[in-house]
Design a protein around this motif. Sequence first.
Motif, mmCIF file in Angstrom:
data_model
loop_
_atom_site.group_PDB
_atom_site.id
_atom_site.type_symbol
_atom_site.label_atom_id
_atom_site.label_comp_id
_atom_site.label_asym_id
_atom_site.label_seq_id
_atom_site.Cartn_x
_atom_site.Cartn_y
_atom_site.Cartn_z
ATOM 1 N N ALA A 85 0.845 -1.194 0.000
ATOM 2 C CA ALA A 85 0.000 0.000 0.000
ATOM 3 C C ALA A 85 0.880 1.244 0.000
ATOM 4 O O ALA A 85 1.175 1.811 1.045
ATOM 5 N N LYS A 86 1.298 1.643 -1.176
ATOM 6 C CA LYS A 86 2.118 2.851 -1.348
ATOM 7 C C LYS A 86 1.251 3.927 -1.983
ATOM 8 O O LYS A 86 0.568 3.675 -2.968
ATOM 9 N N ALA A 87 1.277 5.128 -1.434
ATOM 10 C CA ALA A 87 0.545 6.272 -1.983
ATOM 11 C C ALA A 87 -0.934 5.961 -2.202
ATOM 12 O O ALA A 87 -1.462 6.132 -3.285
ATOM 13 N N VAL A 88 -1.580 5.476 -1.161
ATOM 14 C CA VAL A 88 -3.002 5.127 -1.268
ATOM 15 C C VAL A 88 -3.882 6.358 -1.100
ATOM 16 O O VAL A 88 -3.459 7.372 -0.541
ATOM 17 N N GLU A 89 -5.090 6.247 -1.595
ATOM 18 C CA GLU A 89 -6.135 7.240 -1.337
ATOM 19 C C GLU A 89 -7.217 6.536 -0.538
ATOM 20 O O GLU A 89 -7.609 5.422 -0.876
ATOM 21 N N ILE A 90 -7.675 7.193 0.518
ATOM 22 C CA ILE A 90 -8.658 6.598 1.416
ATOM 23 C C ILE A 90 -9.878 7.504 1.494
ATOM 24 O O ILE A 90 -9.747 8.719 1.611
ATOM 25 N N SER A 91 -11.046 6.890 1.440
ATOM 26 C CA SER A 91 -12.289 7.613 1.707
ATOM 27 C C SER A 91 -13.167 6.716 2.572
ATOM 28 O O SER A 91 -13.010 5.497 2.586
ATOM 29 N N GLN A 92 -14.045 7.341 3.291
ATOM 30 C CA GLN A 92 -14.890 6.589 4.218
ATOM 31 C C GLN A 92 -16.222 6.244 3.563
ATOM 32 O O GLN A 92 -16.721 6.986 2.724
ATOM 33 N N HIS A 93 -16.777 5.094 3.917
ATOM 34 C CA HIS A 93 -18.149 4.741 3.575
ATOM 35 C C HIS A 93 -18.860 4.398 4.881
ATOM 36 O O HIS A 93 -18.239 4.401 5.955
ATOM 37 N N GLU A 94 -20.150 4.135 4.808
ATOM 38 C CA GLU A 94 -20.949 3.973 6.028
ATOM 39 C C GLU A 94 -20.482 2.834 6.932
ATOM 40 O O GLU A 94 -20.742 2.856 8.129
ATOM 41 N N ARG A 95 -19.757 1.860 6.408
ATOM 42 C CA ARG A 95 -19.318 0.720 7.235
ATOM 43 C C ARG A 95 -17.806 0.542 7.269
ATOM 44 O O ARG A 95 -17.330 -0.527 7.648
ATOM 45 N N GLY A 96 -17.054 1.541 6.825
ATOM 46 C CA GLY A 96 -15.603 1.382 6.851
ATOM 47 C C GLY A 96 -14.903 2.321 5.892
ATOM 48 O O GLY A 96 -15.194 3.509 5.851
ATOM 49 N N LEU A 97 -13.965 1.752 5.113
ATOM 50 C CA LEU A 97 -13.142 2.557 4.211
ATOM 51 C C LEU A 97 -13.128 1.990 2.801
ATOM 52 O O LEU A 97 -13.212 0.774 2.612
ATOM 53 N N PHE A 98 -12.962 2.904 1.840
ATOM 54 C CA PHE A 98 -12.570 2.544 0.485
ATOM 55 C C PHE A 98 -11.083 2.856 0.394
ATOM 56 O O PHE A 98 -10.648 3.930 0.829
ATOM 57 N N VAL A 99 -10.299 1.948 -0.169
ATOM 58 C CA VAL A 99 -8.867 2.175 -0.350
ATOM 59 C C VAL A 99 -8.553 2.023 -1.829
ATOM 60 O O VAL A 99 -8.839 0.981 -2.426
ATOM 61 N N SER A 100 -7.978 3.083 -2.402
ATOM 62 C CA SER A 100 -7.526 3.038 -3.798
ATOM 63 C C SER A 100 -6.010 2.960 -3.787
ATOM 64 O O SER A 100 -5.338 3.790 -3.159
ATOM 65 N N LEU A 101 -5.483 1.966 -4.478
ATOM 66 C CA LEU A 101 -4.040 1.735 -4.476
ATOM 67 C C LEU A 101 -3.308 2.472 -5.584
ATOM 68 O O LEU A 101 -2.102 2.329 -5.734
ATOM 69 N N ASN A 102 -4.021 3.271 -6.375
ATOM 70 C CA ASN A 102 -3.404 4.028 -7.471
ATOM 71 C C ASN A 102 -2.628 3.122 -8.414
ATOM 72 O O ASN A 102 -1.503 3.403 -8.803
ATOM 73 N N SER A 103 -3.246 2.004 -8.752
ATOM 74 C CA SER A 103 -2.640 1.041 -9.660
ATOM 75 C C SER A 103 -3.714 0.572 -10.631
ATOM 76 O O SER A 103 -4.820 0.224 -10.213
ATOM 77 N N PHE A 104 -3.394 0.570 -11.915
ATOM 78 C CA PHE A 104 -4.390 0.171 -12.911
ATOM 79 C C PHE A 104 -4.864 -1.260 -12.730
ATOM 80 O O PHE A 104 -5.947 -1.620 -13.158
#
Length: 115
Positions: A70-89
């Motif tokens: 998990a390098k340079a991730v983007e995180i956002s919250q949803h109603e039951r936890g987190l969304f994690v984007s790994l910035n990888s196609f």
Amino acid sequence: GIAVLLHIIGLSKAKVFDQESARAAWLREWPQAPVQDIDLSQDHRVALIQSTHGPGLVWAMGADSAARLAKAVEISQHERGLFVSLNSFDAPRIKANLSPQQVNTWRRVLMEPEQ
């Protein structure tokens, strides 16, 4: 027909992890990065891995799994936890169902500056 057959015999079920299966999934893709700690999401479909090479994630992809550092991730919250984007196609946005305490822990671990 094949899809129906796989579903009937149970091979279409989404993978769930316990500590050992998450460790094994991680080490299949990152054998050079031994696991130091594992935290499973509440539905056991995502695991936060703390390895000697930094944090990573293991997640279910149907009946299989994937693992990434998990390098340079983007995180956002949803109603039951987190969304994690790994910035990888090749890695989707991962939805982790977490307790409120886990949300704080995962944010801290995933957003820590590299050592």
